[in-house]
Write a protein that holds these residues in place. Structure first.
Motif, PDB file in Angstrom:
ATOM      1  N   GLU A 353      59.226 -21.319 -25.879  1.00  0.00           N
ATOM      2  CA  GLU A 353      59.556 -21.237 -27.291  1.00  0.00           C
ATOM      3  C   GLU A 353      61.004 -20.822 -27.534  1.00  0.00           C
ATOM      4  OE1 GLU A 353      56.724 -18.443 -28.738  1.00  0.00           O
ATOM      5  OE2 GLU A 353      55.013 -19.807 -28.515  1.00  0.00           O
ATOM      6  N   ARG A 354      61.716 -20.466 -26.462  1.00  0.00           N
ATOM      7  CA  ARG A 354      63.102 -20.008 -26.608  1.00  0.00           C
ATOM      8  C   ARG A 354      63.870 -20.376 -25.355  1.00  0.00           C
ATOM      9  NH1 ARG A 354      65.313 -14.340 -28.797  1.00  0.00           N
ATOM     10  NH2 ARG A 354      67.502 -14.556 -28.167  1.00  0.00           N
ATOM     11  N   ASP A 355      65.124 -20.748 -25.531  1.00  0.00           N
ATOM     12  CA  ASP A 355      65.981 -21.006 -24.378  1.00  0.00           C
ATOM     13  C   ASP A 355      66.379 -19.689 -23.718  1.00  0.00           C
ATOM     14  OD1 ASP A 355      65.916 -23.722 -24.879  1.00  0.00           O
ATOM     15  OD2 ASP A 355      67.766 -23.696 -26.069  1.00  0.00           O
ATOM     16  N   ALA A 356      66.785 -19.795 -22.468  1.00  0.00           N
ATOM     17  CA  ALA A 356      67.295 -18.621 -21.773  1.00  0.00           C
ATOM     18  C   ALA A 356      68.539 -18.098 -22.476  1.00  0.00           C
ATOM     19  CB  ALA A 356      67.610 -18.968 -20.326  1.00  0.00           C
ATOM     20  N   ILE A 357      68.793 -16.808 -22.344  1.00  0.00           N
ATOM     21  CA  ILE A 357      69.980 -16.179 -22.927  1.00  0.00           C
ATOM     22  C   ILE A 357      71.098 -16.228 -21.883  1.00  0.00           C
ATOM     23  CG2 ILE A 357      70.935 -14.047 -23.884  1.00  0.00           C
ATOM     24  CD1 ILE A 357      68.044 -13.300 -24.682  1.00  0.00           C
ATOM     25  N   PRO A 358      72.134 -17.042 -22.061  1.00  0.00           N
ATOM     26  CA  PRO A 358      73.155 -17.221 -21.016  1.00  0.00           C
ATOM     27  C   PRO A 358      73.783 -15.908 -20.540  1.00  0.00           C
ATOM     28  CG  PRO A 358      73.399 -18.899 -22.703  1.00  0.00           C
ATOM     29  CD  PRO A 358      72.377 -17.927 -23.218  1.00  0.00           C
ATOM     30  N   ALA A 359      74.053 -14.985 -21.462  1.00  0.00           N
ATOM     31  CA  ALA A 359      74.710 -13.734 -21.077  1.00  0.00           C
ATOM     32  C   ALA A 359      73.834 -12.868 -20.186  1.00  0.00           C
ATOM     33  CB  ALA A 359      75.116 -12.956 -22.327  1.00  0.00           C
ATOM     34  N   TYR A 360      72.516 -13.106 -20.219  1.00  0.00           N
ATOM     35  CA  TYR A 360      71.577 -12.312 -19.429  1.00  0.00           C
ATOM     36  C   TYR A 360      70.968 -13.105 -18.271  1.00  0.00           C
ATOM     37  CZ  TYR A 360      71.610  -9.326 -23.650  1.00  0.00           C
ATOM     38  OH  TYR A 360      71.984  -8.544 -24.711  1.00  0.00           O
TER      39      TYR A 360
END
Length: 379
Positions: A353-360
C-alpha cells in the motif's frame, strides 16, 4: 498473506496490529515472556529496548519525511491515550538550552530549528531572558540560546504501557502472539522462514538484536547497538522537559519525581552481554546537570541502561533487505518516539500500500561502511 513479525517492542506490536488490520494473517514472536507492562521504572527488566526507553515525545524533524513520521506518531499516541486508561500522553513543552560560550552549538541549534519550522514544526529560538517568566522552574543562568518545542509530551507510566495496550489491540485484530521464543530466521530461494516455517513476509523489529537475528541469512547491516542510560530521582519536578545540549543530558517530570537520561556510551556493545545497570559517572553527571538547571539536589532512586541502535547517517533502516524480508531498526535512541508511524509505514510497505521510503532504505549504503557511534540527541 502470512506474515511473521520478530520483535514485540513498540515498532513490532504496531506493525503486527496494522498488518492484521490490513487483512494479513500475522504471528508475532517475542523473546521476552510478556508484551509490555505498566511499571513506572524499567530497572528490573533486562530485555527489550521499549521497556527501557525514556518515553520522551519531542520531535524536531528537519526534513519532509521526518515531519510526516513525527506528526503521524504523535497523532497515534494521542489516539491510543484517549482509548486506553493504561497509557497516557502528558503534553509538556521541551526546552533545549545551549551555553553562552558554545557558539558552534548555538549555530547548529538555530539551523535545526529553522529547518524544522520549514516543515511545520511549532518550535522557535529564544533569548533566555525572554522565556524566564514562562519557565520559573528553570535556572537559565549561563544559557546563551534556548529553543522551545511546543508540541511535545512524555509517555506515562512508561513506554511499556504503550506496548501492552497495542499488544492487546493486536490480539483483538487476530495477531497470534508467541512470547518467550527466540525465533530463528532464515531465507531460502522460496522465501523467508521463521523456525523453518515459510511466510510470505517476515518483519524483523528486534532492536539491538537485529544483526544477531539476521546472522543465519548472511545479511549484514550497517548497524551498531550501544548503551544509553536513564535514572529516576525523587525530586518533585513539575516543569518543562529539558535538553541541556552542553551537558548531554535531558530530564522531564516522572510519576516518581524526575527522570533524567542520555548517558551514551559511544561504542558498539554485544546485545547479549551488556550491563543493564546505570554507570556511576552517568548518575553523577546527570544529577549535576539537573541541579545546575533546577533547585533540586537529589539522589537517584533507580538508574538503568538500555540499548539503542546507530547507523552511519543517523537515519533508520526501514524496509526490504531481501525478497519478503523486512527490517525496522537504527533509531539512535528515538525509536519509541517514532514507533506508531514507522510501524504503520512498514506494514503498508509489506501490504503493497506504500512505496519504500528512500531515505530509510536499508540498501542505501555501499556495502557495510565503518562508522562511529554518535549521541542521538547531539546538535
Amino acid at each position: 498473506m502470512r506474515v511473521a513479525v520478530v520483535g514485540g517492542g513498540a515498532v513490532g506490536v504496531t506493525a503486527a496490529h496494522d498488518l492484521a488490520e490490513g487483512g494479513a494473517d500475522v504471528r508475532l514472536y517475542e523473546r521476552d515472556s510478556e508484551l509490555g507492562d505498566d511499571r513506572t521504572s524499567p530497572r528490573d527488566r533486562i530485555e527489550g529496548s521499549s521497556h527501557r526507553a525514556a518515553g520522551v515525545l519531542a520531535p524536531r524533524p528537519t526534513d519532509a519525511i521526518g515531519a510526516e513520521i513525527a506528526d503521524r506518531a504523535m497523532d497515534r499516541f494521542e489516539w491510543l491515550a484517549d482509548r486506553d486508561h493504561r497509557f497516557s500522553v502528558e503534553p509538556t513543552p521541551q526546552v533545549t538550552v545551549v551555553g553562552e560560550d558554545a557558539a558552534e552549538k548555538q549555530s547548529a541549534l538555530r539551523d535545526s530549528v529553522a529547518a524544522a519550522r520549514e516543515h511545520g514544526v511549532d518550535v522557535a529560538c529564544h533569548d533566555p531572558e525572554s522565556i524566564a517568566d514562562r519557565f520559573p522552574e528553570l535556572d537559565l543562568s549561563g544559557v546563551g540560546l534556548a529553543a522551545v518545542t511546543e508540541r511535545a509530551a512524555y509517555a506515562t507510566p512508561g513506554p511499556g504501557a504503550y506496548v501492552a495496550a497495542m499488544a492487546d489491540r493486536a490480539r483483538e485484530a487476530g495477531v497470534d502472539c508467541w512470547t518467550g521464543v527466540d525465533a530463528d530466521i532464515s531465507h531460502r530461494g522460496d522465501g523467508p522462514r521463521v523456525d523453518g516455517e515459510r511466510f510470505d513476509a517476515v518483519v524483523v523489529a528486534a532492536g539491538g538484536w537485529t544483526k544477531r537475528a539476521l546472522a543465519p541469512t548472511g545479511i549484514q547491516l550497517p548497524l551498531k547497538p550501544y548503551r544509553v542510560q536513564a535514572l529516576v530521582s525523587p525530586a518533585a519536578y513539575d516543569g518543562p522537559m529539558v535538553h541541556d545540549a552542553d551537558a548531554g543530558v535531558y530530564f522531564r517530570p516522572h510519576p516518581a519525581g524526575l527522570l533524567a537520561g542520555d548517558g551514551t556510551v559511544p561504542e558498539e556493545c554485544d546485545p547479549d552481554r551488556w550491563d543493564p545497570a546505570g554507570d556511576d559517572w552517568f548518575v553523577d553527571g546527570a544529577l549535576d546537570a539537573v541541579a545546575n538547571r533546577t533547585e533540586f539536589d537529589a539522589g537517584a532512586d533507580a538508574a538503568w541502561a538500555g540499548l539503542a541502535t546507530a547507523t552511519p547517517d543517523g537515519e533508520p533502516l526501514l524496509g526490504e533487505v531481501e525478497s519478503g524480508l523486512y527490517v525496522a531498526t537504527g533509531w539512535h535512541g528515538h525509536g519509541f518516539l517514532r514507533a506508531p508511524a514507522t510501524g504503520e509505514a512498514l506494514a503498508e510497505q509489506v501490504l503493497g500500500e506504500r512505496d519504500a521510503i528512500p531515505a530509510y532504505d536499508p540498501g542505501r549504503f555501499d556495502g557495510v561502511p565503518e562508522f562511529a557511534v554518535e549521541e542521538g540527541m547531539s546538535l
